[in-house]
Design a protein around this motif. Sequence first.
Motif, PDB file in Angstrom:
ATOM      1  N   TRP A 249      41.420  24.005 -56.325  1.00 47.89           N
ATOM      2  CA  TRP A 249      42.312  25.113 -55.978  1.00 47.89           C
ATOM      3  C   TRP A 249      41.619  26.470 -56.057  1.00 47.89           C
ATOM      4  O   TRP A 249      41.801  27.327 -55.200  1.00 47.89           O
ATOM      5  CB  TRP A 249      43.543  25.049 -56.900  1.00 47.89           C
ATOM      6  N   TYR A 250      40.810  26.659 -57.129  1.00 49.93           N
ATOM      7  CA  TYR A 250      40.234  27.989 -57.345  1.00 49.93           C
ATOM      8  C   TYR A 250      38.794  28.145 -56.840  1.00 49.93           C
ATOM      9  O   TYR A 250      38.306  29.265 -56.734  1.00 49.93           O
ATOM     10  CB  TYR A 250      40.279  28.347 -58.850  1.00 49.93           C
ATOM     11  N   VAL A 251      38.126  27.007 -56.567  1.00 48.45           N
ATOM     12  CA  VAL A 251      36.739  27.126 -56.081  1.00 48.45           C
ATOM     13  C   VAL A 251      36.615  26.593 -54.635  1.00 48.45           C
ATOM     14  O   VAL A 251      36.268  27.337 -53.715  1.00 48.45           O
ATOM     15  CB  VAL A 251      35.745  26.375 -57.008  1.00 48.45           C
ATOM     16  N   THR A 252      36.944  25.312 -54.485  1.00 52.28           N
ATOM     17  CA  THR A 252      36.699  24.679 -53.174  1.00 52.28           C
ATOM     18  C   THR A 252      37.523  25.333 -52.065  1.00 52.28           C
ATOM     19  O   THR A 252      36.976  25.760 -51.031  1.00 52.28           O
ATOM     20  CB  THR A 252      37.031  23.166 -53.246  1.00 52.28           C
ATOM     21  N   LEU A 253      38.828  25.401 -52.275  1.00 53.22           N
ATOM     22  CA  LEU A 253      39.692  25.901 -51.191  1.00 53.22           C
ATOM     23  C   LEU A 253      39.354  27.341 -50.788  1.00 53.22           C
ATOM     24  O   LEU A 253      39.234  27.633 -49.592  1.00 53.22           O
ATOM     25  CB  LEU A 253      41.165  25.767 -51.569  1.00 53.22           C
ATOM     26  N   PRO A 254      39.175  28.276 -51.732  1.00 54.36           N
ATOM     27  CA  PRO A 254      38.807  29.634 -51.298  1.00 54.36           C
ATOM     28  C   PRO A 254      37.472  29.671 -50.548  1.00 54.36           C
ATOM     29  O   PRO A 254      37.326  30.409 -49.576  1.00 54.36           O
ATOM     30  CB  PRO A 254      38.703  30.420 -52.620  1.00 54.36           C
ATOM     31  N   MET A 255      36.534  28.818 -50.971  1.00 52.24           N
ATOM     32  CA  MET A 255      35.234  28.825 -50.291  1.00 52.24           C
ATOM     33  C   MET A 255      35.319  28.189 -48.898  1.00 52.24           C
ATOM     34  O   MET A 255      34.506  28.481 -48.029  1.00 52.24           O
ATOM     35  CB  MET A 255      34.199  28.050 -51.144  1.00 52.24           C
ATOM     36  N   MET A 256      36.293  27.303 -48.723  1.00 51.91           N
ATOM     37  CA  MET A 256      36.423  26.619 -47.421  1.00 51.91           C
ATOM     38  C   MET A 256      37.497  27.252 -46.525  1.00 51.91           C
ATOM     39  O   MET A 256      37.748  26.753 -45.430  1.00 51.91           O
ATOM     40  CB  MET A 256      36.801  25.141 -47.640  1.00 51.91           C
ATOM     41  N   ARG A 257      38.092  28.317 -47.026  1.00 50.06           N
ATOM     42  CA  ARG A 257      39.266  28.877 -46.349  1.00 50.06           C
ATOM     43  C   ARG A 257      39.029  29.114 -44.847  1.00 50.06           C
ATOM     44  O   ARG A 257      39.810  28.708 -43.994  1.00 50.06           O
ATOM     45  CB  ARG A 257      39.667  30.191 -47.024  1.00 50.06           C
ATOM     46  N   ASN A 258      37.892  29.747 -44.552  1.00 46.01           N
ATOM     47  CA  ASN A 258      37.637  30.082 -43.143  1.00 46.01           C
ATOM     48  C   ASN A 258      37.429  28.849 -42.277  1.00 46.01           C
ATOM     49  O   ASN A 258      37.955  28.758 -41.170  1.00 46.01           O
ATOM     50  CB  ASN A 258      36.427  31.004 -43.047  1.00 46.01           C
TER      51      ASN A 258
ATOM     52  N   ALA B  64      36.418  13.867 -46.839  1.00 49.82           N
ATOM     53  CA  ALA B  64      35.205  14.685 -47.002  1.00 49.82           C
ATOM     54  C   ALA B  64      34.799  14.732 -48.471  1.00 49.82           C
ATOM     55  O   ALA B  64      33.609  14.666 -48.802  1.00 49.82           O
ATOM     56  CB  ALA B  64      35.453  16.088 -46.459  1.00 49.82           C
ATOM     57  N   HIS B  65      35.785  14.820 -49.366  1.00 49.92           N
ATOM     58  CA  HIS B  65      35.473  14.831 -50.794  1.00 49.92           C
ATOM     59  C   HIS B  65      34.881  13.501 -51.244  1.00 49.92           C
ATOM     60  O   HIS B  65      33.928  13.469 -52.010  1.00 49.92           O
ATOM     61  CB  HIS B  65      36.737  15.145 -51.618  1.00 49.92           C
ATOM     62  N   PHE B  66      35.475  12.403 -50.747  1.00 49.80           N
ATOM     63  CA  PHE B  66      34.937  11.089 -51.105  1.00 49.80           C
ATOM     64  C   PHE B  66      33.477  10.977 -50.658  1.00 49.80           C
ATOM     65  O   PHE B  66      32.607  10.564 -51.408  1.00 49.80           O
ATOM     66  CB  PHE B  66      35.758   9.969 -50.451  1.00 49.80           C
ATOM     67  N   VAL B  67      33.249  11.345 -49.403  1.00 51.47           N
ATOM     68  CA  VAL B  67      31.896  11.205 -48.840  1.00 51.47           C
ATOM     69  C   VAL B  67      30.925  12.121 -49.598  1.00 51.47           C
ATOM     70  O   VAL B  67      29.783  11.744 -49.890  1.00 51.47           O
ATOM     71  CB  VAL B  67      31.898  11.529 -47.323  1.00 51.47           C
ATOM     72  N   HIS B  68      31.411  13.325 -49.936  1.00 51.44           N
ATOM     73  CA  HIS B  68      30.567  14.294 -50.642  1.00 51.44           C
ATOM     74  C   HIS B  68      30.114  13.743 -51.990  1.00 51.44           C
ATOM     75  O   HIS B  68      29.017  14.054 -52.475  1.00 51.44           O
ATOM     76  CB  HIS B  68      31.378  15.587 -50.835  1.00 51.44           C
TER      77      HIS B  68
ATOM     78  N   LEU C 128      31.784  21.814 -47.639  1.00 50.65           N
ATOM     79  CA  LEU C 128      31.646  21.447 -49.057  1.00 50.65           C
ATOM     80  C   LEU C 128      30.192  21.558 -49.520  1.00 50.65           C
ATOM     81  O   LEU C 128      29.911  21.982 -50.640  1.00 50.65           O
ATOM     82  CB  LEU C 128      32.112  19.997 -49.256  1.00 50.65           C
ATOM     83  N   LYS C 129      29.302  21.177 -48.632  1.00 55.19           N
ATOM     84  CA  LYS C 129      27.889  21.197 -48.996  1.00 55.19           C
ATOM     85  C   LYS C 129      27.381  22.628 -49.176  1.00 55.19           C
ATOM     86  O   LYS C 129      26.360  22.854 -49.821  1.00 55.19           O
ATOM     87  CB  LYS C 129      27.065  20.473 -47.927  1.00 55.19           C
ATOM     88  N   SER C 130      28.097  23.563 -48.570  1.00 60.79           N
ATOM     89  CA  SER C 130      27.631  24.953 -48.681  1.00 60.79           C
ATOM     90  C   SER C 130      28.242  25.681 -49.884  1.00 60.79           C
ATOM     91  O   SER C 130      27.926  26.845 -50.122  1.00 60.79           O
ATOM     92  CB  SER C 130      27.955  25.706 -47.386  1.00 60.79           C
ATOM     93  N   VAL C 131      29.128  25.015 -50.632  1.00 58.75           N
ATOM     94  CA  VAL C 131      29.703  25.656 -51.827  1.00 58.75           C
ATOM     95  C   VAL C 131      28.659  25.577 -52.946  1.00 58.75           C
ATOM     96  O   VAL C 131      28.201  24.481 -53.293  1.00 58.75           O
ATOM     97  CB  VAL C 131      31.007  24.949 -52.262  1.00 58.75           C
ATOM     98  N   PRO C 132      28.258  26.735 -53.519  1.00 59.25           N
ATOM     99  CA  PRO C 132      27.223  26.701 -54.551  1.00 59.25           C
ATOM    100  C   PRO C 132      27.665  25.881 -55.768  1.00 59.25           C
ATOM    101  O   PRO C 132      28.795  26.040 -56.247  1.00 59.25           O
ATOM    102  CB  PRO C 132      27.049  28.178 -54.929  1.00 59.25           C
ATOM    103  N   GLU C 133      26.788  25.020 -56.238  1.00 57.83           N
ATOM    104  CA  GLU C 133      27.083  24.140 -57.367  1.00 57.83           C
ATOM    105  C   GLU C 133      27.385  24.938 -58.628  1.00 57.83           C
ATOM    106  O   GLU C 133      28.182  24.522 -59.486  1.00 57.83           O
ATOM    107  CB  GLU C 133      25.882  23.199 -57.590  1.00 57.83           C
ATOM    108  N   GLN C 134      26.792  26.135 -58.709  1.00 54.11           N
ATOM    109  CA  GLN C 134      26.980  26.965 -59.918  1.00 54.11           C
ATOM    110  C   GLN C 134      28.449  27.330 -60.135  1.00 54.11           C
ATOM    111  O   GLN C 134      28.906  27.477 -61.267  1.00 54.11           O
ATOM    112  CB  GLN C 134      26.168  28.272 -59.827  1.00 54.11           C
TER     113      GLN C 134
END
Lengths: 309, 446
Positions: free
Chosen positions: A219-228, A107-111, A196-202
């Motif tokens: 670890w501190y941005v992507t994973l917490p935002m994708m946790r659910n 998913a990261h590669f494709v993103h 991933l697409k819904s994680v704000p770029e800011q």
Amino acid sequence: MADIAARGSVAATGDSRSSLHKLMQRKSTIAFLMTLPLIVLILVLVAYPAGYAVYLAMLNKGMTRFVGFGNFDFLFGRETFWMVVYQSCLFAITAVIFKAIIGFVVAHFVHNIPSKGQRKWRGMLLVPWVIPPAMSTLAWLWLFDPSYSALNWILAGFDIERIPWTGETGWARFSVILVNVWIGAPFFMIMYLAALKSVPEQLYEAASIDGAAWWQRIWYVTLPMMRNIIAITALFSLIVTFANFDIVRILTRGDPLNSTQIFGTWAFRVGIESGDIPLGSAVSLFMVPILAVAATFILRDITKRGSEV
Amino acid sequence: MVSRKVSRRRFVASTAAASTALVAAPFVRGAYAAGKLSLGLWDHWVPGANKTSEALIKEWADKEKVEVTIDYITSQGNKLLLTIAAEGQAKSGHDMLSMAHWLPARYAEQLVPVNDIMEPLIKENGAVNGTVEYLGKVGGKWLGVPATIGSQIKGPCSRIDLMKQFAGIDVQAMYPAGAPPKADAWTLDAFLKAAEACQKGGHAFGIGLGTTSDSVDSAGAIFHSFGAQLVNAKGDITVKSDNVRKALDYYKRLMAFLPEDVPAWDDASNNKWLVSGRGALIMNPPSAWAVAKRDAPKVAEQCWTHGFASGPAGRFAPFIPFFWNTWNFSKNQAAAKSLMVFLSQKTSAEKLVVASGGYDLPSFEKFTTFQTWADEAPPKGTLYHYPNPHKHQTLSIAAAPAPHKIGEQIYTQGIMPQMVVRYYKGEAMEKTLDWAAKEIEGFMRN
């Protein structure tokens, strides 16, 4: 007297019509009526078969006598059954972990692919998931064929010794898990890509300004935002993988020495092939507590996520 | 699909007229034989074989004025098995249904006894072999008529050239076309020596040890050859016997000369092994040879189907019968029985055998010498010994003579091949026997 009685009756009919009218105007009634076809379908196709399976699991082998939990008690004493429990857990947990890891990485590669070419990649990567599993597993069967494995043919070209893909316990377990991961990873990929697409770029920009490395951003941005979404996808997949049947059935039939039997295939072997339908039902019902726990987690997570939103 | 409608009155008149022709079928003279009849038949893999059975059934239906519907149900993916299980549960379905080996016994309480037609058929066509009787007759009641379609012997199919070259065995001389076998020297010891020689020559015997039926059937024949029973006819577990130990020891030696992946083989693996030219011998009905005829004619020219090797307890060949059965909830039992009798006549059986290229085997004694088996080629006479015309081997099924409900589970769960693989892989003999005994104990519950 008769006239009064008649009037009373008319009044009563008028009242009931009016209350029926009110009932029909209530949103909950309309919602109920609209979902009624689905409820009927669930009752007929899910609740009834489930109830019937419970009923069957409580009959004796000849299906002539009620034996309560006798079949379950019998299973607890069987060595093969515990092997099936172990293998089902091994199969489902290992496959889900690998599907999640591969899905996350891909998913990261494709993103990171420019949006112009991303659609093609997304489409291609989804192919294993959209092919009917029975079809793709047949293709894998040919790749793993005991005597004519295409994979072994390639390995032979590199002077590597042939691998008993479905002939040895360890390799056979590896093979069924590999095929499950191959089929299921795209589902994780597409779910994670959406997340991933819904994680704000800011957030990434702020992390970069703070000097975060790539792994810290994950670890501190992507994973917490994708946790659910990670939790829901993993638990949903766990349910589906536990209930798997086709991959094992086509690839190994539970061989060698029953070392790849899982709940679904063992229930079929015992219930349909060997003619012990009550015991087969009892085996298949052992999935219920495991899947119920998984379902509880899903529902709790959805509720939690809903309340956070 | 065959269909025709007719009034009941016309049917009665017709059956009365035909009564002289069907000597063995006095039961169909009732009025209930009219009307509709739905059939669920095994879907034959031989191209054109279904057409012949359909034509035969049409011939019968036209004569008896019955409206017939035929569903050819494949055994691929266990579809036939699932159909039977579903019909048994729903108590609704086909009037006449094909059932393989253990299934009539499994559904014994739901099937209509057919002693009234079997006894005259046996009188007319000769006795059936012991395995047909063991599987089809439960508690003195015949539960079905042994079907020609699908019944098969899974004896050796050898490569003439490879057996001669590596093992020094002339299988054509041992089993000459048109003459009784001269196979006294064809023992399990000779079989083992031939397996070793062919394996060393790069053309190992292809005998599976998975849990599908071909593997189980081969294991069953070898166990029978040693007199090794896992459960006796009374239902006692007899796993820990000297004969079982001897059978396991023999198999361990044999397995060393088989392809190393045999524990993963299914029912297609041995066919592929022969057709690819890699194998010197497989245990199979002539389907592999038939495929070779189409795909690898050079291989087919060298194939010879013959009897199995003899062991200390005798010479046994795996036999898988199909039966035609009718449910006790079927609406047209009389017509179903009438059709079973028609299909069991010599002329019908011969047509079915011809259509299947000799694959299908009638179970009746007088039907094992049809010209087809002598004529099939290449090479001419390759199938002559397939139907066991000289009765020099006992046709058997793995797990017999165990009571059916136990035997079926020993068979379907592949207990014998699993024992062999466990023991071969280094498990102690007693541990393997303990494992098998525990598994079988689990099959005893009622």
